[in-house]
Design an enzyme around this catalytic site. Structure first.
Site, short mmCIF file in Angstrom:
data_model
loop_
_atom_site.label_atom_id
_atom_site.label_comp_id
_atom_site.label_asym_id
_atom_site.label_seq_id
_atom_site.Cartn_x
_atom_site.Cartn_y
_atom_site.Cartn_z
CD GLU B 48 44.63 30.00 45.27
OE1 GLU B 48 43.89 29.13 45.52
OE2 GLU B 48 45.54 29.67 44.48
CG ASN B 52 39.09 28.47 48.90
OD1 ASN B 52 39.49 27.58 48.11
ND2 ASN B 52 39.91 28.65 49.73
NE ARG B 106 40.07 23.70 43.69
CZ ARG B 106 39.99 24.35 42.43
NH1 ARG B 106 39.00 24.40 41.82
NH2 ARG B 106 40.92 25.19 41.96
#
Ligand SMILES: Nc1ncnc2c1ncn2[C@@H]1O[C@H](COP(=O)(O)OP(=O)(O)OP(=O)(O)O)[C@@H](O)[C@H]1O
Ligand SMILES: [Mg+2]
Lengths: 111, 146
Positions: B48, B52, B106
């Protein structure tokens, strides 16, 4: 990531294999949408048992498959979903839109 | 708490490196003898944070991502993922579940997942300068294996 497909009657079953992350997501979405568009199934089942890793990128993949099936007035169902995948999908509220069966539910039904 | 071991590595923000980063962290953390469950939690959180950087920190360019892992003698791991990208103006807003600037690719769940799979999450960011995400996770000590 590779995805195998199986068509039986009006049910299309997809078997994505490998790690479903951001790097893999775009091509997986493409494969799923192409398979749905050419089979035009009433029901699409994604068998998640071959997904060895999934992060939040998988949420959008599932939602896009759901949207495609909705456009055909069909249904999407996820089966044999590993527990960590289920937790991630549940956190995003995906189970309100898509039926999700874990490995356990499938197992219990058989025994 | 004493540091027992540490590693630091840096790579370009190519999406192919997402898998590399989480695998590298997992191999290093194996020293703490985690269960597959614990390892999976950490890999997801790292994925994650690194994703990002790839997606949000360097939207149109390639930039550097640095990952540092520190292992402590209480059997915990601290993982830092740093970028020098666009930064986040309002971190509190960004951390809220479902908040995303990423459109329909997303879902705004990355920080929420990091929070739920790790024990602690700290996000420091300056708009225009970059972001540092620090996560901590205690690995259970299993009897009879050490
Ligand atoms: N390293 C970063 N640099 C710049 N902006 C970031 C960074 N990390 C997160 N953000 C911002 O915070 C928002 C929330 O991040 P989060 O990971 O929770 O969700 P997401 O990435 O949008 O979606 P998902 O992680 O579910 O795919 C992002 O949409 C982005 O605007
Ligand atoms: Mg994210």
């Amino acid at each position: 990531m590779k995805t195998q497909t199986e068509l039986s009657g009006s049910r299309l079953t997809l078997f994505p294999q490998g790690e479903l992350d951001h790097h893999a997501a775009a091509s997986v979405v493409g494969e799923i949408e192409r398979s749905i568009d050419s089979a035009l199934p009433r029901e699409c089942v994604i068998d998640m048992s071959g997904v060895t890793f999934m992060d939040s990128s998988g949420i959008a993949v599932v939602l896009k498959a759901h949207r495609r099936m909705s456009e055909l007035s069909g249904k999407l169902r996820l089966v044999r979903v590993p527990e960590r995948c289920r937790r991630i999908l549940a956190a995003a509220g995906v189970e309100r839109l898509v039926e999700i069966e874990t490995r356990e539910t499938v197992h219990n039904e058989r025994t | 708490m004493k540091e027992r071991n540490s590693v630091k590595f840096e790579f370009l923000s190519r999406s192919a490196n997402e898998g590399f980063a989480r695998a590298a962290v997992a191999v290093f953390i194996a020293q703490l003898d985690p269960t597959l469950e614990e390892l999976g939690d950490v890999k997801t959180a790292v994925s994650e944070a690194v994703t990002n950087c790839v997606v949000h920190a360097y939207p149109e360019t390639l930039g550097k991502i640095a990952v540092r892992v520190r292992l402590f003698d209480d059997n915990s791991a601290e993982i830092t993922v740093r970028d020098w990208g666009v930064g986040i103006a309002d971190v509190e807003e960004a951390r809220a579940p479902m908040y995303t600037t990423g459109g329909d690719d997303r879902s705004g769940m990355g920080f929420t997942i990091m929070e739920s799979f790790m024990d602690k999450l700290r996000v420091k960011s300056t708009a225009g300068r970059g972001t540092t995400v620090t996560m901590r996770r205690r690995i259970s000590v299993r009897a009879g294996v050490r």
